[in-house]
Design a protein around this motif. Sequence first.
Motif, mmCIF file in Angstrom:
data_model
loop_
_atom_site.group_PDB
_atom_site.id
_atom_site.type_symbol
_atom_site.label_atom_id
_atom_site.label_comp_id
_atom_site.label_asym_id
_atom_site.label_seq_id
_atom_site.Cartn_x
_atom_site.Cartn_y
_atom_site.Cartn_z
ATOM 1 N N ASP A 1 -6.914 2.719 1.007
ATOM 2 C CA ASP A 1 -6.534 1.776 0.649
ATOM 3 C C ASP A 1 -7.264 0.864 0.726
ATOM 4 O OD1 ASP A 1 -5.789 -0.412 -1.654
ATOM 5 O OD2 ASP A 1 -3.357 0.762 -1.543
ATOM 6 N N VAL B 1 0.537 -1.075 0.404
ATOM 7 C CA VAL B 1 -0.221 -0.030 0.332
ATOM 8 C C VAL B 1 0.636 0.980 -0.182
ATOM 9 C CG1 VAL B 1 -2.275 -1.357 0.786
ATOM 10 C CG2 VAL B 1 -0.331 0.102 2.669
ATOM 11 N N PRO C 1 -5.539 5.189 -5.698
ATOM 12 C CA PRO C 1 -6.400 4.823 -4.477
ATOM 13 C C PRO C 1 -6.720 6.525 -4.291
ATOM 14 C CG PRO C 1 -3.931 3.583 -3.739
ATOM 15 C CD PRO C 1 -4.203 4.405 -4.970
#
Length: 268
Positions: free
Chosen positions: A193, A28, A170
């Motif tokens: 995310d 992420v 995202p």
Amino acid sequence: MTTGADLSLTETFPNNANLPLVRRLEAVGFRAWPASSVQYDGSWQVRLTAGHPSNRLNSIVPLDPSDHRDVEIRLAKASRKFEAYGRPAVLRQTPLASPVLIDLIRKQQWASFDETIVMTCDLAHAELPDTLDHLPTHDIGRFVDANLATDGVSSKLKPALAEIINAIKPPSGLFMIEDAQTGPLATVLCVQDNDLAGIMSLSVAKERRREGLGIEILTSALRWARMRSARSAWLQVKATNAPALALYERFGFHEAYRYSYWRLEPSR
């Protein structure tokens, strides 16, 4: 009692780390702060961004502790990619780096710098302070100007920083606190995310620190993420940044793992 924040880098790598969590937070993190060029050599990720000097955007990142085949050859090959960009090679050591690789760079006289703590917070159950709420802006240019100003960074980086933020896939919240007379006071970028919210680029103008602005803007970002169903928050902070660590611990953030950068020191 010794806490995770008191341990040295070598003591926390790699045995104390939750490797599945590390892998997820690394993934992420890459999406939240995307490099312009990403190439793979096995499980190594070579990240390069010509327009921005950030080590997070310009480093070799090993992502599998068992991947230590031909490390010397591969390290030399990756280093040449940095030479093509006119900058020295930088390696980022997380708990996912092979000990064989780290032994090699030690033998080659690479030096470690910028130890960083990755922290997480249970956002679903966090008690957020009752502060003034700030809504995110959609004006990337204005946010970039504010972030560079509060960070005390040259405005020459505006095109590169704007490109990075535009490349984030995202959903992202760009938060600012401004004063009509004096200008930007604080900024933070929150990247959501799925169930994870990443806190990036939190900055408070030097002359306005210790006034609660960091608490105010961080609360706004976390409240926004929680309203969008994020259950956990994460961030990265230098191990030497005591004021930031104190702020984040106040919100319930705790250490997940650490990473550090390595570079080859020039011969004297």
